[in-house]
Design a protein around this motif. Structure first.
Motif, PDB file in Angstrom:
ATOM      1  N   TRP A  20      62.672  50.773  42.621  1.00 13.72           N
ATOM      2  CA  TRP A  20      62.360  49.730  43.931  1.00 13.72           C
ATOM      3  C   TRP A  20      63.330  48.769  43.791  1.00 13.72           C
ATOM      4  O   TRP A  20      63.888  48.255  44.914  1.00 13.72           O
ATOM      5  CB  TRP A  20      60.818  49.271  44.001  1.00 13.72           C
ATOM      6  CG  TRP A  20      60.661  48.421  45.153  1.00 13.72           C
ATOM      7  CD1 TRP A  20      60.623  49.114  46.427  1.00 13.72           C
ATOM      8  CD2 TRP A  20      60.538  47.162  45.190  1.00 13.72           C
ATOM      9  NE1 TRP A  20      60.358  47.800  47.244  1.00 13.72           N
ATOM     10  CE2 TRP A  20      60.542  46.635  46.612  1.00 13.72           C
ATOM     11  CE3 TRP A  20      60.734  46.044  44.380  1.00 13.72           C
ATOM     12  CZ2 TRP A  20      60.189  45.289  46.865  1.00 13.72           C
ATOM     13  CZ3 TRP A  20      60.726  44.892  44.799  1.00 13.72           C
ATOM     14  CH2 TRP A  20      60.355  44.413  45.993  1.00 13.72           C
ATOM     15  N   ILE A  21      63.527  48.174  42.543  1.00 13.24           N
ATOM     16  CA  ILE A  21      64.529  47.018  42.621  1.00 13.24           C
ATOM     17  C   ILE A  21      65.954  47.518  42.787  1.00 13.24           C
ATOM     18  O   ILE A  21      66.695  46.770  43.320  1.00 13.24           O
ATOM     19  CB  ILE A  21      64.380  46.346  41.135  1.00 13.24           C
ATOM     20  CG1 ILE A  21      63.191  45.500  40.886  1.00 13.24           C
ATOM     21  CG2 ILE A  21      65.758  45.448  40.895  1.00 13.24           C
ATOM     22  CD1 ILE A  21      63.184  44.252  41.550  1.00 13.24           C
ATOM     23  N   ALA A  22      66.503  48.710  42.300  1.00 16.88           N
ATOM     24  CA  ALA A  22      67.562  49.322  42.406  1.00 16.88           C
ATOM     25  C   ALA A  22      67.955  49.538  44.081  1.00 16.88           C
ATOM     26  O   ALA A  22      68.930  49.163  44.399  1.00 16.88           O
ATOM     27  CB  ALA A  22      67.822  50.461  41.739  1.00 16.88           C
ATOM     28  N   GLN A  23      67.004  49.778  44.632  1.00 15.54           N
ATOM     29  CA  GLN A  23      66.847  50.102  46.146  1.00 15.54           C
ATOM     30  C   GLN A  23      67.272  48.865  46.882  1.00 15.54           C
ATOM     31  O   GLN A  23      67.947  48.952  47.772  1.00 15.54           O
ATOM     32  CB  GLN A  23      65.592  51.002  46.527  1.00 15.54           C
ATOM     33  CG  GLN A  23      65.869  51.282  48.135  1.00 15.54           C
ATOM     34  CD  GLN A  23      64.573  52.244  48.462  1.00 15.54           C
ATOM     35  OE1 GLN A  23      64.724  53.311  48.285  1.00 15.54           O
ATOM     36  NE2 GLN A  23      63.345  51.484  49.004  1.00 15.54           N
ATOM     37  N   ARG A  24      66.549  47.810  46.436  1.00 17.62           N
ATOM     38  CA  ARG A  24      66.457  46.558  46.923  1.00 17.62           C
ATOM     39  C   ARG A  24      67.967  45.799  46.848  1.00 17.62           C
ATOM     40  O   ARG A  24      68.336  45.410  47.779  1.00 17.62           O
ATOM     41  CB  ARG A  24      65.451  45.519  46.556  1.00 17.62           C
ATOM     42  CG  ARG A  24      65.506  44.187  47.421  1.00 17.62           C
ATOM     43  CD  ARG A  24      64.290  43.450  47.066  1.00 17.62           C
ATOM     44  NE  ARG A  24      64.324  42.297  47.797  1.00 17.62           N
ATOM     45  CZ  ARG A  24      63.423  41.294  47.429  1.00 17.62           C
ATOM     46  NH1 ARG A  24      62.443  41.436  46.705  1.00 17.62           N
ATOM     47  NH2 ARG A  24      63.246  40.191  48.190  1.00 17.62           N
ATOM     48  N   VAL A  52      67.897  54.779  41.836  1.00 14.98           N
ATOM     49  CA  VAL A  52      66.688  55.147  42.719  1.00 14.98           C
ATOM     50  C   VAL A  52      66.727  56.644  42.896  1.00 14.98           C
ATOM     51  O   VAL A  52      65.328  57.111  42.754  1.00 14.98           O
ATOM     52  CB  VAL A  52      67.051  54.567  44.249  1.00 14.98           C
ATOM     53  CG1 VAL A  52      65.952  55.131  45.174  1.00 14.98           C
ATOM     54  CG2 VAL A  52      67.584  53.190  44.162  1.00 14.98           C
ATOM     55  N   SER A  53      67.691  57.381  42.799  1.00 15.39           N
ATOM     56  CA  SER A  53      67.521  58.980  42.863  1.00 15.39           C
ATOM     57  C   SER A  53      66.936  59.574  41.646  1.00 15.39           C
ATOM     58  O   SER A  53      66.237  60.587  41.723  1.00 15.39           O
ATOM     59  CB  SER A  53      68.894  59.619  43.092  1.00 15.39           C
ATOM     60  OG  SER A  53      69.757  59.020  44.195  1.00 15.39           O
ATOM     61  N   ARG A 108      63.346  60.338  46.707  1.00 16.55           N
ATOM     62  CA  ARG A 108      63.023  61.438  47.969  1.00 16.55           C
ATOM     63  C   ARG A 108      62.701  60.824  49.301  1.00 16.55           C
ATOM     64  O   ARG A 108      62.316  61.503  50.445  1.00 16.55           O
ATOM     65  CB  ARG A 108      62.092  62.617  47.766  1.00 16.55           C
ATOM     66  CG  ARG A 108      62.756  63.493  46.476  1.00 16.55           C
ATOM     67  CD  ARG A 108      61.973  64.517  45.971  1.00 16.55           C
ATOM     68  NE  ARG A 108      62.370  65.171  44.713  1.00 16.55           N
ATOM     69  CZ  ARG A 108      61.634  65.972  44.245  1.00 16.55           C
ATOM     70  NH1 ARG A 108      60.441  66.292  44.390  1.00 16.55           N
ATOM     71  NH2 ARG A 108      62.124  66.549  43.076  1.00 16.55           N
ATOM     72  N   SER A 109      62.394  59.419  49.215  1.00 11.56           N
ATOM     73  CA  SER A 109      62.006  58.865  50.422  1.00 11.56           C
ATOM     74  C   SER A 109      62.779  58.667  51.507  1.00 11.56           C
ATOM     75  O   SER A 109      63.897  58.884  51.560  1.00 11.56           O
ATOM     76  CB  SER A 109      61.556  57.397  49.987  1.00 11.56           C
ATOM     77  OG  SER A 109      62.499  56.524  49.760  1.00 11.56           O
ATOM     78  N   TYR A 163      69.717  55.123  53.231  1.00 10.43           N
ATOM     79  CA  TYR A 163      70.527  54.441  52.696  1.00 10.43           C
ATOM     80  C   TYR A 163      71.778  55.485  52.160  1.00 10.43           C
ATOM     81  O   TYR A 163      73.055  55.049  52.101  1.00 10.43           O
ATOM     82  CB  TYR A 163      70.098  53.830  51.401  1.00 10.43           C
ATOM     83  CG  TYR A 163      69.138  52.475  51.681  1.00 10.43           C
ATOM     84  CD1 TYR A 163      68.839  52.299  52.877  1.00 10.43           C
ATOM     85  CD2 TYR A 163      68.651  51.712  50.718  1.00 10.43           C
ATOM     86  CE1 TYR A 163      68.090  51.040  53.412  1.00 10.43           C
ATOM     87  CE2 TYR A 163      67.877  50.640  50.966  1.00 10.43           C
ATOM     88  CZ  TYR A 163      67.381  50.348  52.144  1.00 10.43           C
ATOM     89  OH  TYR A 163      66.530  49.370  52.546  1.00 10.43           O
ATOM     90  N   ARG A 164      71.514  56.383  51.781  1.00 17.17           N
ATOM     91  CA  ARG A 164      72.638  57.172  51.148  1.00 17.17           C
ATOM     92  C   ARG A 164      73.478  57.654  52.369  1.00 17.17           C
ATOM     93  O   ARG A 164      74.654  57.783  52.160  1.00 17.17           O
ATOM     94  CB  ARG A 164      72.046  58.479  50.435  1.00 17.17           C
ATOM     95  CG  ARG A 164      71.578  58.186  49.114  1.00 17.17           C
ATOM     96  CD  ARG A 164      71.315  59.517  48.253  1.00 17.17           C
ATOM     97  NE  ARG A 164      69.998  60.145  48.670  1.00 17.17           N
ATOM     98  CZ  ARG A 164      68.838  59.993  48.087  1.00 17.17           C
ATOM     99  NH1 ARG A 164      68.911  59.137  47.232  1.00 17.17           N
ATOM    100  NH2 ARG A 164      67.707  60.609  48.389  1.00 17.17           N
TER     101      ARG A 164
END
Length: 716
Positions: free
Chosen positions: A257-261, A282-283, A290-291, A297-298
């Motif tokens: 979640w931190i990486a996605q942020r 994240v992956s 898979r969200s 984002y990708r």
């Protein structure tokens, strides 16, 4: 719950502070209503290079608070809080940041909740998150149960509101073996609260106890500056929470979640390749990877990466320094008035991190273009050269004419100098932005004024002849500003008010940094409060300084000489007015014939005038930005009496640091009252002098420019 006064003063307040001179007074003042509960306030001053400690000591004296200063060299808020905890002796610990405020009675509510729930290790109240340009958000604690493991799980999964520093009171014995992470600058509080929740129950109260100021741009910079290093350091600290019995799968989710942020912030800053690297973490997590958000984002990263400029290879030695190009219309060297004082001050500060070029559309005034070891001024046009066509086929009112010859020279300069950052002065140079966009790693628009707001303000002030042309000019400038926000990487403004004005103009979420105007010629002004001017040549001497060809200043000078001064002279016959500035219009020159009025044209130095002045009156009715001459007067210890508009954006405390009135009569009466009250005049001089050096002195401006350039404290 009766107890003696000694028993009641059982709270230790711990405040980490670094360069907080501008905010710490309000923070300490907010503790005043609960001072009878506070046994000690430990302010941990971590390498401040402003007057944080001095301002704190004065505030504690004023509000009768038990303050002790601990000077450290630690480099992180977590380490500073730990240093405070090591010295704390209270039964309860209260962590408060130096730019936030406690609601009156908030500490009492938190403490009473713990006394009612002796099994709890911390109490948490509601908080208000205040963000510039947005509505306040109320965050009420909810969902905590007697199941500590479930509390931790829901907390790290973001099913519960994060606990804000200042919204919780901790029982000292509950946190005996728990400390803040010291190697990270983000999420250190989350790690601390998660560890504490494994050991302590929570007492919740719905009442609001705390207001905190959330800086989105500041938080984003922490991620964007060194994304990979930030992520790895946070991941290491999360791993340590395993020692508190927190399941590994929960910690892995939190890391993803931190990486996605971080990826989200990198996408906002158009750093798509770095964002793609972050999304790999994240992956790796089956659920988050898979969200729907991760897929979005990708997709954005793939599209943006095709347009992203390739990374510039790092060079060695001096070439690793940040190179900054500042483009202005008028020459910024030598600095004389508002715009060039600001441009040169910013250039001088940026020169601490590498070479700087000051490029002006108009020719240089002086033959010599060398203005310092690292700052070099160049003119993009030459006096007397043949006129060329201008850049762009159409200009609106407020845009400057940019000769194509000037642009050709600018492009050559960029290719040779290879700046890391290009700063363009004002919306008047809008035509340059699209051309410079592909040439700049970082393109910044420095808006001394929000010109659309200034044009609307001038139009509104024209009660006699409001014109359709004036309204169209304001509308056109607003459209230009909206377009500019979609081109540049960030914007600099002088004040919170201007940031709020710009934030409402466009849907583009470009970062807007506040880089205030600083004290002009600070190196030439005594740092200690100068003695008040002698009265042997008349009292009071009233000084007004400004560009005397600028319409708002012309209007102010006329009202000073024709309306305000005569009213003052009725009570104080020795009063005289000194008007000083460059390029005075004929209307201003005519004022010198009035009794008690002196005109000083194009003064080489303002120091003799400021040292001889008893007060300055600034009766502006229109204008923008912030008033550099107010700062200079305060730095010299000259009391300032002004209209609210004149002091707009400086956030000065009325009746304590500045006197304000909207009417000419009110300004005159304030001047008379102040001149008759020597004790009040002394207090005003002292408070204004302290404030201006703390908030607008070289160290404060250095910090603002450093942050505006996206540099860390050590220049990285």
């Amino acid at each position: 719950m009766s107890m003696t006064d000694t028993d009641r003063q059982d709270i230790s307040v711990i405040i980490p502070a670094r360069n907080a001179a501008a905010t710490v007074d309000a923070t300490l003042r907010s503790l005043g209503s609960d001072r009878d509960l506070i046994g000690e306030i430990i302010l941990v001053d971590d390498r401040s290079d402003d007057q944080t400690s001095a301002v704190s000591i004065e505030a504690a004296r004023r509000y009768q608070l038990p303050l002790q200063i601990v000077a450290v060299d630690l480099g992180s808020a977590g380490a500073a809080r730990n240093a405070g905890m090591a010295r704390a002796s209270g039964r309860f610990l209260f962590f408060l940041d130096a730019d936030d405020e406690v609601v009156a009675g908030g500490l009492r509510l938190l403490r009473d909740a713990l006394l009612r729930n002796p099994e709890a290790g911390l109490s948490v109240g509601a908080s208000i998150r205040r963000t510039e340009g947005r509505e306040d958000k109320l965050k009420v604690p909810h969902g905590y149960t007697s199941d500590r493991a479930m509390n931790v799980r829901r907390y790290l999964f973001n099913d519960l509101w994060p606990i804000a520093m200042g919204s919780a009171l901790v029982v000292a014995s509950a946190t005996a073996a728990i400390r803040f992470p010291e190697a990270i600058g983000f999420d250190e509080d989350t790690c601390y609260w998660a560890a504490l929740l494994t050991r302590a129950h929570v007492a919740m109260i719905p009442a609001t106890v705390f207001v905190y100021h959330y800086g989105e741009q500041r938080m984003a910079r922490r991620f964007v500056r060194k994304p990979r290093a930030s992520f790895l350091s946070i991941a290491l600290e999360l791993n340590k929470l395993g020692g508190f019995g927190i399941p590994r799968e929960l910690l892995q989710w939190r890391k993803a979640w931190i990486a996605q942020r971080i990826a989200r912030q990198l996408i906002k800053h158009k750093r798509y390749r770095d964002a793609g690297r972050m999304m790999r973490a994240v992956s790796a997590h089956k659920m988050l990877g898979r969200s729907w958000k991760a897929l979005q984002y990708r997709f954005r990263i793939r599209g943006g990466a095709m347009l992203e400029k390739p990374d510039r290879p790092a060079s060695a030695g001096k070439d690793q320094q940040r190179r900054t190009l500042i483009v202005s219309y008028d020459p910024a060297y030598p600095p004389v008035s508002g715009a060039d004082l600001r441009n040169y001050s910013n250039a001088d500060t940026a020169a601490g991190y590498g070479p700087v070029r000051l490029a002006s559309i108009r020719p240089l005034v002086h033959a010599s273009n060398q203005s310092g070891d690292c700052v070099n001024a160049v003119g993009l046009t030459i006096e007397g050269e043949r006129r060329t066509a201008s850049l762009g086929w159409r200009r609106i009112d407020g845009e400057m004419r940019i000769p194509r010859s000037a642009f050709v020279r600018l492009r050559t300069l960029v290719q040779a100098f290879k700046p890391d950052t290009i700063i363009v002065e004002g919306i008047g140079l809008f035509k340059l932005l699209r051309h410079l966009r592909p040439m700049a790693n970082q393109l910044i628009l420095d808006m001394h004024n929000v010109e659309s707001a200034l044009a609307a303000q001038i139009q509104h002030a024209d009660r006699v002849r409001p014109s359709l042309a004036g309204m169209l000019a304001a509308s056109g400038l607003a459209r230009l500003e909206r377009k500019a926000l979609g081109i540049v990487d960030k914007v600099w403004v002088c004040s919170n008010q201007d940031r709020n004005r710009l934030s409402g103009l466009s849907r583009h979420k470009v970062p807007i940094d506040i880089v205030p105007n600083g004290i002009p010629h600070a190196a030439d002004i005594p740092k200690t409060l100068p003695a008040e001017a002698q009265t042997d040549s008349g009292f009071p001497t009233i000084l007004f300084v400004g560009h005397l060809g600028y319409p708002p200043n012309v209007d102010a000078a006329e009202r000073l000489a024709a309306s305000i001064l005569p009213r003052i002279r009725q009570a104080l016959p020795g009063a005289r007015l000194v008007l000083a500035g460059r390029s005075p219009k004929q209307r201003v020159r005519a004022l010198a014939s009035l009794s008690g009025v002196q005109l000083v044209e194009n003064p080489q130095s303002l120091a003799p005038l400021l040292s001889a002045a008893h007060i300055t009156i600034i009766p502006l009715k229109t204008g923008g930005g912030t008033r550099i001459k107010i700062l200079e007067a305060m730095a010299w210890g000259v009391p300032v009496i002004a209209t609210p508009l004149a002091a707009e954006g400086l956030d000065l405390v009325e009746n304590d640091e500045v006197l304000l009135s909207a009417s000419d009569e009110g300004l005159a009466d304030m001047a008379i009252g102040l001149c008759r009250d020597a004790e009040r005049r002394t207090r005003l001089r002292m408070r204004a002098h302290e404030t201006v050096w703390a908030r607008f002195g070289p160290q404060a401006i250095r910090a603002a420019v450093r942050a505006g350039l996206g540099l860390s404290h050590d220049g990285e």
